[in-house]
Design an enzyme around this catalytic site. Structure first.
Site, PDB file in Angstrom:
ATOM      1  N   THR A 219      -2.829 -19.235   0.134  1.00 13.21           N
ATOM      2  CA  THR A 219      -3.934 -18.309  -0.563  1.00 13.21           C
ATOM      3  C   THR A 219      -4.144 -18.694  -1.734  1.00 13.21           C
ATOM      4  OG1 THR A 219      -3.089 -16.390   0.797  1.00 13.21           O
ATOM      5  CG2 THR A 219      -4.169 -15.745  -1.379  1.00 13.21           C
ATOM      6  N   ARG A 247      -6.025  -9.437  12.759  1.00 16.19           N
ATOM      7  CA  ARG A 247      -4.902  -9.081  11.591  1.00 16.19           C
ATOM      8  C   ARG A 247      -5.619  -9.252  10.319  1.00 16.19           C
ATOM      9  NH1 ARG A 247      -2.660 -12.561   7.321  1.00 16.19           N
ATOM     10  NH2 ARG A 247      -0.477 -11.706   6.883  1.00 16.19           N
ATOM     11  N   ASP A 250      -2.464  -9.142   3.285  1.00 15.77           N
ATOM     12  CA  ASP A 250      -2.494  -8.387   1.952  1.00 15.77           C
ATOM     13  C   ASP A 250      -3.531  -8.622   0.817  1.00 15.77           C
ATOM     14  OD1 ASP A 250      -1.194 -11.055   1.476  1.00 15.77           O
ATOM     15  OD2 ASP A 250      -0.350 -10.271  -0.527  1.00 15.77           O
ATOM     16  N   THR A 271       0.484 -13.881  -3.282  1.00 16.48           N
ATOM     17  CA  THR A 271       0.697 -14.945  -1.915  1.00 16.48           C
ATOM     18  C   THR A 271       1.948 -14.818  -1.255  1.00 16.48           C
ATOM     19  OG1 THR A 271       0.583 -17.137  -1.423  1.00 16.48           O
ATOM     20  CG2 THR A 271       1.276 -16.716  -3.567  1.00 16.48           C
ATOM     21  N   GLY A 272       1.762 -14.900  -0.221  1.00 19.72           N
ATOM     22  CA  GLY A 272       2.951 -14.667   0.621  1.00 19.72           C
ATOM     23  C   GLY A 272       2.830 -14.023   2.080  1.00 19.72           C
TER      24      GLY A 272
HETATM   25  N1  ASP Z   1      -0.896 -13.336   1.927  1.00 19.98           N
HETATM   26  C1  ASP Z   1      -1.697 -13.931   2.698  1.00 19.98           C
HETATM   27  C2  ASP Z   1      -2.001 -13.081   4.304  1.00 19.98           C
HETATM   28  O1  ASP Z   1      -0.635 -12.680   4.502  1.00 19.98           O
HETATM   29  C3  ASP Z   1      -1.272 -15.416   3.227  1.00 19.98           C
HETATM   30  C4  ASP Z   1      -0.954 -16.349   2.124  1.00 19.98           C
HETATM   31  O2  ASP Z   1      -0.508 -16.072   0.969  1.00 19.98           O
HETATM   32  O3  ASP Z   1      -1.392 -17.349   2.207  1.00 19.98           O
HETATM   33  O4  ASP Z   1      -2.780 -13.122   4.604  1.00 19.98           O
END
Ligand code: ASP
Length: 356
Positions: A219, A247, A250, A271-272
């Site tokens: 992200t 789906r 966040d 991000t996470g």
């Molecule tokens: N936070 C993002 C998600 O769960 C994924 C990411 O941080 O790359 O969609």
């Protein structure tokens, strides 16, 4: 007469005191921080070429945002400019280079928030809009809504003149191979290659292809303070590889992956593992912490500890109203960078580097 003199003296003192803050207060100094995702990102897992390619890309995004702020432009314009550069860069999981769903599609999520008035806009599940962050901003500025999803969100983006692309625009071989690997591990069928995707082994054999066993969230996000003291946040993502059933993570959830509030003194992009960040209302929590007196760095670290305590991994960037920023992660790395009126651009990848 004596009373009159005293009153005049008091009035003069009050006038002087009320002028003091104006004299003492300097205009805010602009500041920008960005991320390009957190995760298992280790020196041993990156070639020097890959490492260098990410640093070049992060510097490019920083410069796009800094150019806006240096000219006295708005924090919102700066975060959008920085994020759009990363959306167009196949290295990051946003826009071009986004991960694939289990059905073999790119479904893109994004959000923006303006700290001055708590206006926000977000989109989820876009498949045709080149810059999802621009769509999120259009939702904020040109619709009565905060969040639009799916076909309707793309249709809205098209209706306000945002560039539409063939879904194959977002395709990268690296992400396709990551999907195939995950589906094989799950024992799930691998969907046909998307229409319009280049033939295997063709155009996407770039030098900077990270290994396929990477475990990271790609992200992208940006937080900024401009010279008028306005805070803004932006986040854009393809979500998680092999996601199913529509789906949504966040990133487009206001208060989870994205939040900004001048009153609270924060702008946040995360991000996470999105599910955990939603459950922890990460971005809003961080703003509560800054409102209660935590520095951006303290707020970021405390919140990442909290999200970690329920099993979530990832990272956040936080901008404060004085231009100080915080970076925190509970992963081995996070692509990130910062630049400001008083500080040159710096970028970092691994957990032991500054800025952190
Ligand atoms: N936070 C993002 C998600 O769960 C994924 C990411 O941080 O790359 O969609």
């Amino acid at each position: 007469m004596r009373e009159h003199t005293m009153n005049a003296a008091i009035a003069a003192a009050v006038l002087l005191l009320s002028a003091l803050p104006a004299i003492a207060q300097e205009p805010p100094r602009w500041s920008l921080a960005i991320h390009g995702g957190a995760g298992v990102i280790e020196r041993a897992g990156m070639t020097p070429e890959q490492d260098a390619a990410y640093r070049v890309a992060l510097n490019r995004a920083l410069e796009a945002g800094a150019a806006v702020l240096r000219d006295g432009g708005a924090a919102m314009d700066a975060v959008q400019a920085a994020v759009e550069v990363m959306e167009d860069d196949p290295l990051f999981n946003a826009g071009r280079g986004a991960v694939f769903t289990a059905a073999g599609r790119n479904e893109l999520d994004a959000a923006v928030m303006d700290g001055t008035d708590l206006r926000a806009g977000s989109v989820a599940g876009l498949t045709r809009t080149r810059h999802p962050i621009a769509a999120a901003r259009a939702v904020m500025e040109r619709s009565p809504h905060v969040m639009l999803a799916g076909e309707g969100a793309d249709a809205f983006a098209a209706s306000v003149g945002l560039e539409q692309v063939d879904p194959a625009w977002f395709f990268t071989e690296r992400r396709w191979q990551s999907l195939a690997q995950i589906l094989r591990q799950r024992g799930d069928p691998i969907p046909p290659r998307p229409a319009g995707a280049p033939a295997p082994g063709g155009a996407m054999a770039e030098a900077a292809q990270p290994p396929l066993n990477e475990r990271k969230y790609g992200t992208v996000g940006a937080v900024a303070l401009d010279v008028q003291g306005r805070l803004a946040a932006a986040t854009s993502t393809g979500g998680t590889t092999g996601k199913r059933w529509g789906r949504i993570g966040d990133a487009p959830v206001i208060g989870a992956g994205t939040y900004a509030s001048n009153t609270d003194g924060c702008a946040v992009s995360a991000t996470g593992a999105g599910e955990y960040f939603i459950r922890s209302t990460v971005a809003r929590d961080i703003c509560v912490r800054t409102r209660e007196g935590a520095t951006p760095q303290q707020a970021a670290e405390a919140e990442i500890a909290d999200v970690g305590s329920i099993g979530g991994d990832g990272g956040v960037i936080v901008m404060g109203r004085d231009g100080t920023f915080g970076f925190a992660m509970n992963t081995s790395g996070m692509y990130r960078g910062a630049v400001g009126q008083d500080r040159p651009a710096t970028v970092a990848i691994y957990g032991d580097e500054a800025p952190r």
